[in-house]
Design a protein around this motif. Structure first.
Motif, PDB file in Angstrom:
ATOM      1  N   VAL A  66       0.835  -1.214   0.000  1.00  0.00           N
ATOM      2  CA  VAL A  66       0.000   0.000   0.000  1.00  0.00           C
ATOM      3  C   VAL A  66       0.866   1.259   0.000  1.00  0.00           C
ATOM      4  CG1 VAL A  66      -1.686   1.318   1.357  1.00  0.00           C
ATOM      5  CG2 VAL A  66      -2.007  -1.135   1.012  1.00  0.00           C
ATOM      6  N   THR A  67       1.941   1.257   0.776  1.00  0.00           N
ATOM      7  CA  THR A  67       2.846   2.407   0.798  1.00  0.00           C
ATOM      8  C   THR A  67       3.470   2.614  -0.580  1.00  0.00           C
ATOM      9  OG1 THR A  67       3.336   2.104   3.153  1.00  0.00           O
ATOM     10  CG2 THR A  67       4.909   3.400   1.874  1.00  0.00           C
ATOM     11  N   ALA A  68       3.925   1.527  -1.197  1.00  0.00           N
ATOM     12  CA  ALA A  68       4.584   1.628  -2.504  1.00  0.00           C
ATOM     13  C   ALA A  68       3.640   2.142  -3.585  1.00  0.00           C
ATOM     14  CB  ALA A  68       5.170   0.276  -2.900  1.00  0.00           C
ATOM     15  N   VAL A  69       2.416   1.659  -3.602  1.00  0.00           N
ATOM     16  CA  VAL A  69       1.486   2.125  -4.641  1.00  0.00           C
ATOM     17  C   VAL A  69       0.985   3.530  -4.334  1.00  0.00           C
ATOM     18  CG1 VAL A  69      -0.771   1.276  -3.794  1.00  0.00           C
ATOM     19  CG2 VAL A  69      -0.296   1.320  -6.242  1.00  0.00           C
ATOM     20  N   GLY A  70       0.823   3.840  -3.060  1.00  0.00           N
ATOM     21  CA  GLY A  70       0.291   5.143  -2.680  1.00  0.00           C
ATOM     22  C   GLY A  70       1.208   6.301  -3.000  1.00  0.00           C
ATOM     23  N   PHE A  71       2.514   6.045  -2.948  1.00  0.00           N
ATOM     24  CA  PHE A  71       3.483   7.103  -3.206  1.00  0.00           C
ATOM     25  C   PHE A  71       4.263   6.878  -4.501  1.00  0.00           C
ATOM     26  CE2 PHE A  71       2.708   7.413   1.338  1.00  0.00           C
ATOM     27  CZ  PHE A  71       2.497   8.781   1.476  1.00  0.00           C
ATOM     28  N   GLY A  72       4.126   5.696  -5.094  1.00  0.00           N
ATOM     29  CA  GLY A  72       4.786   5.416  -6.359  1.00  0.00           C
ATOM     30  C   GLY A  72       6.288   5.226  -6.270  1.00  0.00           C
ATOM     31  N   ILE A  73       6.789   4.956  -5.065  1.00  0.00           N
ATOM     32  CA  ILE A  73       8.215   4.678  -4.891  1.00  0.00           C
ATOM     33  C   ILE A  73       8.377   3.464  -3.976  1.00  0.00           C
ATOM     34  CG2 ILE A  73       8.961   7.072  -5.250  1.00  0.00           C
ATOM     35  CD1 ILE A  73       9.361   7.315  -2.214  1.00  0.00           C
ATOM     36  N   PRO A  74       9.509   2.765  -4.086  1.00  0.00           N
ATOM     37  CA  PRO A  74       9.740   1.618  -3.211  1.00  0.00           C
ATOM     38  C   PRO A  74       9.834   2.045  -1.747  1.00  0.00           C
ATOM     39  CG  PRO A  74      11.246   1.562  -5.074  1.00  0.00           C
ATOM     40  CD  PRO A  74      10.580   2.912  -5.090  1.00  0.00           C
ATOM     41  N   THR A  75       9.501   1.105  -0.872  1.00  0.00           N
ATOM     42  CA  THR A  75       9.694   1.333   0.553  1.00  0.00           C
ATOM     43  C   THR A  75      11.175   1.115   0.859  1.00  0.00           C
ATOM     44  OG1 THR A  75       9.174  -0.980   1.057  1.00  0.00           O
ATOM     45  CG2 THR A  75       7.340   0.591   1.112  1.00  0.00           C
ATOM     46  N   SER A 106       7.361  -2.437  -3.491  1.00  0.00           N
ATOM     47  CA  SER A 106       7.728  -1.777  -4.736  1.00  0.00           C
ATOM     48  C   SER A 106       6.504  -1.555  -5.607  1.00  0.00           C
ATOM     49  CB  SER A 106       8.739  -2.616  -5.508  1.00  0.00           C
ATOM     50  OG  SER A 106       9.100  -1.959  -6.713  1.00  0.00           O
ATOM     51  N   PRO A 107       6.461  -0.394  -6.275  1.00  0.00           N
ATOM     52  CA  PRO A 107       5.401  -0.193  -7.268  1.00  0.00           C
ATOM     53  C   PRO A 107       5.604  -1.186  -8.412  1.00  0.00           C
ATOM     54  CG  PRO A 107       6.653   1.840  -6.916  1.00  0.00           C
ATOM     55  CD  PRO A 107       7.358   0.749  -6.183  1.00  0.00           C
ATOM     56  N   LEU A 108       4.520  -1.507  -9.101  1.00  0.00           N
ATOM     57  CA  LEU A 108       4.567  -2.350 -10.286  1.00  0.00           C
ATOM     58  C   LEU A 108       4.187  -1.485 -11.478  1.00  0.00           C
ATOM     59  CD1 LEU A 108       2.676  -5.428  -8.797  1.00  0.00           C
ATOM     60  CD2 LEU A 108       5.150  -5.190  -9.128  1.00  0.00           C
ATOM     61  N   VAL A 109       5.088  -1.385 -12.433  1.00  0.00           N
ATOM     62  CA  VAL A 109       4.877  -0.534 -13.599  1.00  0.00           C
ATOM     63  C   VAL A 109       4.970  -1.388 -14.854  1.00  0.00           C
ATOM     64  CG1 VAL A 109       5.751   1.453 -14.887  1.00  0.00           C
ATOM     65  CG2 VAL A 109       5.822   1.463 -12.383  1.00  0.00           C
ATOM     66  N   ALA A 110       3.992  -1.231 -15.738  1.00  0.00           N
ATOM     67  CA  ALA A 110       4.000  -1.931 -17.020  1.00  0.00           C
ATOM     68  C   ALA A 110       3.556  -0.959 -18.093  1.00  0.00           C
ATOM     69  CB  ALA A 110       3.077  -3.148 -16.982  1.00  0.00           C
ATOM     70  N   GLY A 111       4.308  -0.899 -19.174  1.00  0.00           N
ATOM     71  CA  GLY A 111       3.967   0.011 -20.253  1.00  0.00           C
ATOM     72  C   GLY A 111       3.947   1.459 -19.812  1.00  0.00           C
ATOM     73  N   GLY A 112       4.768   1.788 -18.811  1.00  0.00           N
ATOM     74  CA  GLY A 112       4.833   3.148 -18.301  1.00  0.00           C
ATOM     75  C   GLY A 112       3.716   3.520 -17.344  1.00  0.00           C
ATOM     76  N   ALA A 113       2.823   2.580 -17.048  1.00  0.00           N
ATOM     77  CA  ALA A 113       1.689   2.860 -16.147  1.00  0.00           C
ATOM     78  C   ALA A 113       1.851   2.114 -14.827  1.00  0.00           C
ATOM     79  CB  ALA A 113       0.382   2.446 -16.805  1.00  0.00           C
ATOM     80  N   LEU A 114       1.489   2.777 -13.740  1.00  0.00           N
ATOM     81  CA  LEU A 114       1.451   2.148 -12.421  1.00  0.00           C
ATOM     82  C   LEU A 114       0.251   1.212 -12.399  1.00  0.00           C
ATOM     83  CD1 LEU A 114       2.527   2.040  -9.463  1.00  0.00           C
ATOM     84  CD2 LEU A 114       0.883   3.854  -8.956  1.00  0.00           C
ATOM     85  N   ILE A 115       0.500  -0.094 -12.263  1.00  0.00           N
ATOM     86  CA  ILE A 115      -0.590  -1.066 -12.298  1.00  0.00           C
ATOM     87  C   ILE A 115      -0.850  -1.703 -10.939  1.00  0.00           C
ATOM     88  CG2 ILE A 115      -0.287  -1.573 -14.749  1.00  0.00           C
ATOM     89  CD1 ILE A 115       1.133  -4.219 -13.842  1.00  0.00           C
ATOM     90  N   GLY A 116      -0.012  -1.406  -9.953  1.00  0.00           N
ATOM     91  CA  GLY A 116      -0.179  -1.992  -8.629  1.00  0.00           C
ATOM     92  C   GLY A 116       1.110  -1.926  -7.852  1.00  0.00           C
ATOM     93  N   ALA A 117       1.228  -2.786  -6.841  1.00  0.00           N
ATOM     94  CA  ALA A 117       2.447  -2.850  -6.036  1.00  0.00           C
ATOM     95  C   ALA A 117       2.550  -4.218  -5.381  1.00  0.00           C
ATOM     96  CB  ALA A 117       2.457  -1.755  -4.972  1.00  0.00           C
TER      97      ALA A 117
END
Length: 144
Positions: A66-75, A106-117
């Motif tokens: 939740v922290t990773a997706v909420g801020f878009g950076i790894p914990t 960690s955020p999960l990014v695919a195709g340049g889009a944040l898709i989860g964490a």
């Protein structure tokens, strides 16, 4: 004015594959982990707790995701580097609901889009991060 928009989101299939990759790495290094995958909005998509994983790892893995997706950076290190010299932020961030500073998210990014964490917990945060890196390898873009 457009009344809605579309977001990219992680599939259930990818969520389970990420968990499998993280757990495979955990077995290789002798670790028992819990892994949480959340979608781009922080809603749980998939979860697994390996037999013998610490009970505290359940909530810790969720908070890392939740922290990773909420801020878009790894914990972990990125967060600590960001807040370590700011006492108000350092102490205040710890009071945010579902925030955790420990590495392993960690955020999960695919195709340049944040898709989860992804959030992994069960060992020292360096070990948790190793399991996350193994999972993230599934998202690596093939070389052109």
């Amino acid at each position: 004015m457009t009344p809605s928009y579309t977001r990219a989101s992680i599939t259930s299939e990818l969520a389970h594959a990420l968990i499998a990759a993280a757990e495979q790495k955990a077995r290789e290094i002798g670790l028992k982990i819990s892994t949480t995958i959340v979608d781009e909005s922080g809603v749980p998509k998939a979860f697994s707790r390996m037999d013998g994983a610490p009970l505290v790892s359940i909530d810790a893995s969720r908070k890392k995701a939740v922290t990773a997706v909420g801020f878009g950076i790894p914990t972990g290190a990125p967060w600590y580097g960001f807040i370590k010299d700011d006492p108000i932020l350092l102490h205040g961030a710890q009071h945010l609901a579902d925030f955790i500073l420990l590495g392993g998210g960690s955020p999960l990014v695919a195709g340049g889009a944040l898709i989860g964490a992804i959030g992994v917990s069960g060992g020292h945060y360096h070990q948790d991060e190793e399991c996350v890196r193994a999972a993230l390898a599934l998202l690596a873009e093939p070389a052109a």
